[in-house]
Write a protein that holds these residues in place. Structure first.
Motif, short mmCIF file in Angstrom:
data_model
loop_
_atom_site.label_atom_id
_atom_site.label_comp_id
_atom_site.label_asym_id
_atom_site.label_seq_id
_atom_site.Cartn_x
_atom_site.Cartn_y
_atom_site.Cartn_z
N GLN A 243 -17.23 -24.78 -18.55
CA GLN A 243 -18.25 -25.35 -19.42
C GLN A 243 -18.37 -26.86 -19.28
O GLN A 243 -19.46 -27.42 -19.43
CB GLN A 243 -17.94 -24.99 -20.88
N LEU A 244 -17.26 -27.53 -18.98
CA LEU A 244 -17.24 -28.99 -18.94
C LEU A 244 -17.65 -29.55 -17.58
O LEU A 244 -18.26 -30.62 -17.51
CB LEU A 244 -15.85 -29.52 -19.28
N LEU A 245 -17.28 -28.88 -16.50
CA LEU A 245 -17.48 -29.45 -15.17
C LEU A 245 -18.94 -29.29 -14.73
O LEU A 245 -19.51 -28.21 -14.82
CB LEU A 245 -16.55 -28.78 -14.16
N TRP A 246 -19.50 -30.41 -14.23
CA TRP A 246 -20.85 -30.32 -13.72
C TRP A 246 -20.91 -29.40 -12.50
O TRP A 246 -21.85 -28.60 -12.36
CB TRP A 246 -21.37 -31.72 -13.34
N ALA A 247 -19.93 -29.49 -11.61
CA ALA A 247 -19.89 -28.66 -10.41
C ALA A 247 -18.60 -27.86 -10.42
O ALA A 247 -17.51 -28.43 -10.59
CB ALA A 247 -19.98 -29.52 -9.15
N TRP A 248 -18.70 -26.55 -10.21
CA TRP A 248 -17.53 -25.66 -10.32
C TRP A 248 -17.66 -24.55 -9.29
O TRP A 248 -18.78 -24.09 -8.98
CB TRP A 248 -17.47 -25.08 -11.73
N VAL A 249 -16.53 -24.12 -8.74
CA VAL A 249 -16.51 -22.97 -7.85
C VAL A 249 -15.52 -21.95 -8.38
O VAL A 249 -14.52 -22.29 -9.00
CB VAL A 249 -16.16 -23.36 -6.39
N GLU A 250 -15.82 -20.68 -8.14
CA GLU A 250 -15.03 -19.60 -8.74
C GLU A 250 -13.83 -19.18 -7.90
O GLU A 250 -12.92 -18.53 -8.40
CB GLU A 250 -15.91 -18.39 -9.00
N ASN A 251 -13.82 -19.53 -6.62
CA ASN A 251 -12.70 -19.21 -5.75
C ASN A 251 -12.81 -20.02 -4.47
O ASN A 251 -13.76 -20.79 -4.30
CB ASN A 251 -12.62 -17.70 -5.45
N SER A 252 -11.87 -19.86 -3.56
CA SER A 252 -11.86 -20.68 -2.35
C SER A 252 -12.87 -20.24 -1.31
O SER A 252 -13.10 -20.94 -0.33
CB SER A 252 -10.46 -20.67 -1.73
N LYS A 253 -13.49 -19.06 -1.52
CA LYS A 253 -14.44 -18.54 -0.54
C LYS A 253 -15.89 -18.74 -0.97
O LYS A 253 -16.80 -18.44 -0.19
CB LYS A 253 -14.20 -17.04 -0.32
N TYR A 254 -16.10 -19.24 -2.16
CA TYR A 254 -17.45 -19.28 -2.73
C TYR A 254 -18.37 -20.21 -1.95
O TYR A 254 -18.04 -21.37 -1.71
CB TYR A 254 -17.39 -19.72 -4.18
N SER A 255 -19.55 -19.71 -1.60
CA SER A 255 -20.65 -20.52 -1.07
C SER A 255 -21.85 -20.31 -1.98
O SER A 255 -22.16 -19.18 -2.37
CB SER A 255 -21.00 -20.10 0.36
N GLY A 256 -22.52 -21.42 -2.31
CA GLY A 256 -23.70 -21.30 -3.15
C GLY A 256 -23.88 -22.52 -4.03
O GLY A 256 -23.19 -23.54 -3.85
N PRO A 257 -24.79 -22.44 -5.00
CA PRO A 257 -25.02 -23.57 -5.91
C PRO A 257 -23.76 -23.88 -6.71
O PRO A 257 -22.98 -22.98 -7.04
CB PRO A 257 -26.14 -23.07 -6.83
N VAL A 258 -23.55 -25.16 -7.03
CA VAL A 258 -22.34 -25.54 -7.75
C VAL A 258 -22.60 -25.97 -9.19
O VAL A 258 -21.73 -25.90 -10.04
CB VAL A 258 -21.56 -26.65 -7.01
N ALA A 259 -23.83 -26.44 -9.48
CA ALA A 259 -24.13 -26.88 -10.84
C ALA A 259 -24.51 -25.72 -11.75
O ALA A 259 -24.54 -25.88 -12.96
CB ALA A 259 -25.25 -27.92 -10.82
N THR A 260 -24.81 -24.58 -11.19
CA THR A 260 -25.20 -23.41 -11.98
C THR A 260 -24.36 -22.20 -11.61
O THR A 260 -24.74 -21.07 -11.87
CB THR A 260 -26.68 -23.08 -11.74
N SER A 261 -23.19 -22.44 -11.03
CA SER A 261 -22.40 -21.31 -10.55
C SER A 261 -21.70 -20.55 -11.67
O SER A 261 -21.36 -19.38 -11.51
CB SER A 261 -21.36 -21.78 -9.52
N SER A 262 -21.45 -21.21 -12.81
CA SER A 262 -20.80 -20.52 -13.92
C SER A 262 -21.80 -20.17 -15.00
O SER A 262 -22.45 -21.05 -15.57
CB SER A 262 -19.70 -21.40 -14.53
#
Length: 443
Positions: A243-262
């Motif tokens: 919720q706090l991070l502007w850019a977040w990834v869900e795992n080490s393999k994730y490719s895709g948008p980072v500002a709307t990934s969660s």
């Protein structure tokens, strides 16, 4: 139309990926410190904490099947007179339960010789200090807002007289109380708060480098935690981090948008908008541990921060490049498992003006890698975010090295904002910021 900020990960350069052998796992485990990455350790340099006059157990309304709990520690200016002029201050982002005695001791550490600490000065002015802590600092902000609402309700019930409240917090605590006060207003509840205060709170999002987030996941995959102990990526995957991070990834393999990934961040931003975004009744104050003149940290975008090479594993982290397409941010490998990452249209936030976190240093230490002292810390809460300027918290359509003018502040969401003289550690107890706060809450 501008491209959405994203990350792209090449999973292997060798055409195949196999599980590491037991010997490789054991060698990697021996190279890693067993700890939750990015968590702030218990402070040992804050002196002896003052005992609270009394404590309250707090329980918030159920949220997504969870009953959030916490505690308030009450420090009275004059125990004979009772709770008369309440100053409520909520704990910030971290893993696990709040340690309220440590929070008091940290913010009460004298910022210059011969000057009492922040809370001692409040108490000397007849202002009672109520610290709000959470059993799970890393859970949903909406859940912990229920704990803050419980504290506000209890303070109003216990208060002697009718002096209005000051309510706020440090880091995530400022976001929790922002949401709590706005929610109470939305529901027509009188929170009796005259002043809201955020202390280096990431109103439009915080930043932890994407490559470091990936490393937390990647090395955790091959080095499971001891029984009963949290995994090293537990904080970065937590609800609060999403919720706090502007850019977040869900795992080490994730490719895709980072500002709307969660979906949790999108949901939280929608909840904030639903309750009015900010409380409207109080005077809204904020302070930033960063500068306002656009001068950031001397961290060259795209340069290698550390390069760790072991017999069967490696990790390279670069400072975030400035936007562009397919910009290298680093990579890691273990045996035949390889990650090589690039980002597109992600701003160079590591060197932006703002409150800092030794994120590169924390990961280098966890890997037992060498890193220069000047490269250990990057920006965690950019000044433009702590100042709650008016820009899109998803698109981040703002210049991160903006020299913030009075006009920018007037168009923002806070009534008054103070900045540190330099880019200091996130939540640093700065004399300039503390004296600015004291002048305003003592009126």
């Amino acid at each position: 139309m501008a491209q959405e900020p994203r990350i792209d990960v090449a999973l292997t350069l060798l055409g195949r990926e196999t599980e590491p052998t037991e010997a490789e796992r054991a060698e990697l485990a021996a190279s890693l410190k067993p700890e939750v990455w990015f968590a702030t350790p218990k402070r040992i340099d804050v002196g002896e904490p003052r005992p609270a006059d009394f404590t309250w157990d707090l329980v918030g309304d159920p949220y997504k099947g969870e009953i959030p709990t916490g505690q308030a520690a009450v420090y009275l200016a004059n125990p004979k007179l009772g709770l008369r002029r309440p100053f409520l201050f909520a704990d910030g982002f971290n893993y696990g339960p709040s340690e309220l005695p440590d929070l008091f001791a940290y913010f009460n550490t004298p910022y210059q010789p011969g000057t009492p600490g922040f809370f001692d000065q409040l108490l000397a002015r007849g202002i009672d200090v109520v610290l709000i802590g959470f059993e799970k600092r890393h859970t949903h902000i909406q859940a912990n807002a229920g704990v803050a609402i419980s504290a506000i309700t209890r303070v109003i019930a216990e208060r002697v007289g009718d002096a209005p409240l000051t309510v706020g917090g440090v880091s995530m605590g400022g976001i929790v109380t922002r949401y709590a006060l706005a929610k109470l207003e939305h529901e027509g509840v009188d929170h009796q708060t005259a002043t809201y205060l955020s202390y280096d709170s990431p109103h439009n999002g915080a930043w932890i480098p994407l490559v470091l987030q990936q490393m937390a996941y990647f090395f955790e995959d091959f080095t499971p935690a001891a029984p009963g102990q949290p995994k090293q990526a537990e904080l970065i995957r937590s609800e609060a981090a999403q919720q706090l991070l502007w850019a977040w990834v869900e795992n080490s393999k994730y490719s895709g948008p980072v500002a709307t990934s969660s979906p949790l961040r999108k949901e939280f931003l929608a909840d904030l908008a639903r309750v009015g975004n900010f409380p409207q009744r109080p005077l809204r104050l904020g302070v930033s541990n960063g500068r306002r003149d656009g001068i950031g940290l001397p961290l060259p975008p795209g340069e290698v921060a550390f390069d760790w090479q072991a017999l069967i594993a490696s990790a390279t982290a670069r400072f975030q490049p400035e936007r562009g397409e397919a910009q290298k941010i680093g990579g890691m490998h273990l045996g035949l498992a390889v990650r090589r990452s690039t980002t597109t249209e992600v701003p160079a936030l590591d060197g932006a003006p703002g409150g800092t976190l030794d994120s590169f240093g924390k990961v280098a230490d966890a890997l037992k890698a060498k890193i220069s002292d000047e490269y250990r810390s990057g920006t965690f809460v950019p000044s433009v975010s702590a100042a709650a300027l008016d820009f899109d918290p998803v698109r981040w359509n703002v210049e991160t090295t903006l020299s913030i003018t009075d006009a920018d502040l007037a168009a923002g969401h806070l009534d008054e904002v103070a900045f540190d003289a330099d880019n200091t550690e996130h939540s640093h107890v700065s004399g300039a910021l503390i004296e600015w706060i004291l002048e305003r809450v003592s009126r």
